[in-house]
Design a protein around this motif. Structure first.
Motif, PDB file in Angstrom:
ATOM      1  N   LYS A 219       0.881  -1.163   0.000  1.00  0.00           N
ATOM      2  CA  LYS A 219       0.000   0.000   0.000  1.00  0.00           C
ATOM      3  C   LYS A 219       0.916   1.209   0.000  1.00  0.00           C
ATOM      4  N   VAL A 220       0.640   2.181  -0.839  1.00  0.00           N
ATOM      5  CA  VAL A 220       1.524   3.348  -0.881  1.00  0.00           C
ATOM      6  C   VAL A 220       0.756   4.636  -0.633  1.00  0.00           C
ATOM      7  N   ASN A 221       1.486   5.642  -0.158  1.00  0.00           N
ATOM      8  CA  ASN A 221       0.941   6.990  -0.080  1.00  0.00           C
ATOM      9  C   ASN A 221       1.450   7.721  -1.318  1.00  0.00           C
ATOM     10  N   MET A 222       0.533   8.088  -2.210  1.00  0.00           N
ATOM     11  CA  MET A 222       0.916   8.665  -3.498  1.00  0.00           C
ATOM     12  C   MET A 222       1.436  10.092  -3.334  1.00  0.00           C
TER      13      MET A 222
ATOM     14  N   PRO B  54       7.527   6.115  -7.127  1.00  0.00           N
ATOM     15  CA  PRO B  54       6.159   6.581  -7.318  1.00  0.00           C
ATOM     16  C   PRO B  54       6.005   7.177  -8.713  1.00  0.00           C
ATOM     17  N   ASP B  55       4.807   7.107  -9.266  1.00  0.00           N
ATOM     18  CA  ASP B  55       4.619   7.593 -10.623  1.00  0.00           C
ATOM     19  C   ASP B  55       4.806   9.114 -10.704  1.00  0.00           C
ATOM     20  N   PRO B  56       5.564   9.597 -11.713  1.00  0.00           N
ATOM     21  CA  PRO B  56       5.831  11.042 -11.845  1.00  0.00           C
ATOM     22  C   PRO B  56       4.555  11.876 -11.997  1.00  0.00           C
ATOM     23  N   SER B  57       3.497  11.297 -12.563  1.00  0.00           N
ATOM     24  CA  SER B  57       2.284  12.110 -12.754  1.00  0.00           C
ATOM     25  C   SER B  57       1.538  12.354 -11.445  1.00  0.00           C
ATOM     26  N   TRP B  58       1.975  11.706 -10.370  1.00  0.00           N
ATOM     27  CA  TRP B  58       1.371  12.011  -9.062  1.00  0.00           C
ATOM     28  C   TRP B  58       2.072  13.205  -8.418  1.00  0.00           C
ATOM     29  N   ALA B  59       3.239  13.583  -8.991  1.00  0.00           N
ATOM     30  CA  ALA B  59       4.123  14.545  -8.317  1.00  0.00           C
ATOM     31  C   ALA B  59       3.484  15.907  -8.110  1.00  0.00           C
TER      32      ALA B  59
ATOM     33  N   TRP C  85       0.762  16.640  -7.079  1.00  0.00           N
ATOM     34  CA  TRP C  85      -0.064  16.643  -5.870  1.00  0.00           C
ATOM     35  C   TRP C  85       0.772  16.430  -4.612  1.00  0.00           C
ATOM     36  N   ALA C  86       2.065  16.272  -4.824  1.00  0.00           N
ATOM     37  CA  ALA C  86       2.910  15.865  -3.693  1.00  0.00           C
ATOM     38  C   ALA C  86       3.215  17.007  -2.738  1.00  0.00           C
ATOM     39  N   ASP C  87       3.390  16.662  -1.459  1.00  0.00           N
ATOM     40  CA  ASP C  87       3.788  17.637  -0.437  1.00  0.00           C
ATOM     41  C   ASP C  87       5.225  18.080  -0.664  1.00  0.00           C
ATOM     42  N   ILE C  88       6.026  17.078  -0.973  1.00  0.00           N
ATOM     43  CA  ILE C  88       7.450  17.321  -1.127  1.00  0.00           C
ATOM     44  C   ILE C  88       7.829  16.882  -2.520  1.00  0.00           C
ATOM     45  N   SER C  89       8.960  17.299  -2.987  1.00  0.00           N
ATOM     46  CA  SER C  89       9.361  16.889  -4.318  1.00  0.00           C
ATOM     47  C   SER C  89      10.139  15.583  -4.225  1.00  0.00           C
ATOM     48  N   TRP C  90       9.442  14.470  -4.448  1.00  0.00           N
ATOM     49  CA  TRP C  90      10.139  13.176  -4.389  1.00  0.00           C
ATOM     50  C   TRP C  90      10.552  12.717  -5.769  1.00  0.00           C
ATOM     51  N   GLU C  91      10.268  13.532  -6.780  1.00  0.00           N
ATOM     52  CA  GLU C  91      10.566  13.110  -8.136  1.00  0.00           C
ATOM     53  C   GLU C  91      12.059  13.048  -8.421  1.00  0.00           C
TER      54      GLU C  91
END
Ligand code: C2E
Ligand code: MG
Ligand code: MG
Ligand code: MG
Length: 292
Positions: free
Chosen positions: A47-50, A279-284, A286-292
């Motif tokens: 299970k992941v947090n997107m 994680p998929d780049p197209s979720w980025a 919406w991300a809190d932090i930049s994990w890309e």
């Protein structure tokens, strides 16, 4: 004459039922043997947090590793087991195996919360709370907060006061509860208010079709907003595509589980999967932090 025919028909029907009962008993025996021959396995689905890009847990899913027939899914044998106390024996095995696996992962240095599916018949046992207590005490290294129990709304039917106290007792020990396949039962709305479950799992049938079906979309939105109002966690199951994930993020559901992220896998593959997971780049966006 008619009476005679009627009686014969009745006897035929009876013999037929007898056969069915016999086949059922034979099938049950095979399941019992599978348990004793150690042919049951747990697979794990991440299970992941997107939004954070992190792996937040694993769901333990039962498989029967049949010596001739290969891997058999739970829907092929659990429904029969659920008609007898065999389901409790299987459920106890699953619970203990999941705890053992968490302990092994802990010793290897990385562990994730594991959720275990609990059958109605298991949950409704008068000694359920002490069975959980026992399982926890056998694995003292594993923090109880890492154990999550998934129940269906239907498992929680019946004496609401009793159900409420069973859940609360387990929560006092640290164990979390999730309502699985939420929205597919009869009594969702009333029950949600009265059941202190920590997490709601949006049923995969709604998620799968929400991109083209307005009604399913509305159901997904409704469950997400209910989860916020009732202050519960929410996770979507059956996330098969990146678009599912993007839409869920837009609707405010950050956690997801599904073939689009990972299929259930044997425990030996989990560590590698987590290490290579991106994680998929197209979720980025919406991300809190930049994990890309
Ligand atoms: P569930 O708890 O709702 O588990 C989700 C099911 O959906 C799993 O099927 C999983 O492999 C499948 N799934 C996950 N992601 C996707 C996806 O993106 N698309 C589709 N189409 N399916 C997806 P599985 O492993 O066959 O399990 C089926 C059901 O059997 C479970 O539904 C659960 O109710 C039951 N079950 C599984 N393991 C156990 C167990 O150890 N004990 C009990 N009592 N029931 C179990
Ligand atoms: Mg489940
Ligand atoms: Mg489910
Ligand atoms: Mg299901």
């Amino acid at each position: 004459q008619a009476k005679q025919a009627g009686r014969n028909r009745f006897q035929l029907f009876d013999a037929d039922q007898d056969m069915q009962q016999q086949t059922r008993n034979q099938e049950l025996d095979k399941i019992r043997q599978a348990l004793h021959r150690n042919e049951l396995r747990l697979f794990y689905q991440p299970k992941v947090n997107m939004r954070t890009g992190r792996v937040v847990g694993m769901e333990a899913l039962l498989r029967w590793h049949h010596p001739d027939r290969g891997l058999i899914g739970p829907m092929a044998f659990l429904p029969l087991a659920e008609q007898s106390d065999m389901i409790v024996q299987i459920g106890e095995w699953v619970l203990h195996e999941a705890m053992r696996q968490m302990q092994e992962w802990l010793r290897q240095g990385e562990v994730w919360p594991v959720s275990v599916n609990i059958a109605a018949r298991h949950f409704q046992r008068p000694d359920f709370v002490s069975l959980i207590e026992k399982a926890l005490s056998l694995y003292p290294e594993v923090p109880p907060q890492y154990l999550e129990l998934e129940i269906l709304e239907s498992a929680a039917l019946g004496d609401i006061q009793h159900v409420h106290s069973v859940i609360t007792e387990c929560q006092k020990m640290g164990v979390n509860f999730a309502l699985d396949d939420f929205g597919t039962g009869y009594s969702s709305l009333t029950y949600l208010k009265r059941l202190p479950a920590n997490i709601i799992k949006i049923d995969q049938s709604f998620v799968r079709d929400m991109l083209d079906d307005q009604e399913d979309l509305a159901l997904v939105e409704a469950v997400i907003s209910l989860s916020k109002v009732f202050n519960r966690g929410v996770i979507a199951e059956g996330v098969e595509t990146v678009e599912h994930g993007v839409l869920l993020l837009r609707l405010g559901c950050d956690e997801a589980q599904g073939y689009g992220i990972a299929r259930p896998m044997p425990p030996a593959e989990v560590l590698n999967w987590v290490e290579q997971y991106k994680p998929d780049p197209s979720w980025a966006q919406w991300a809190d932090i930049s994990w890309e």
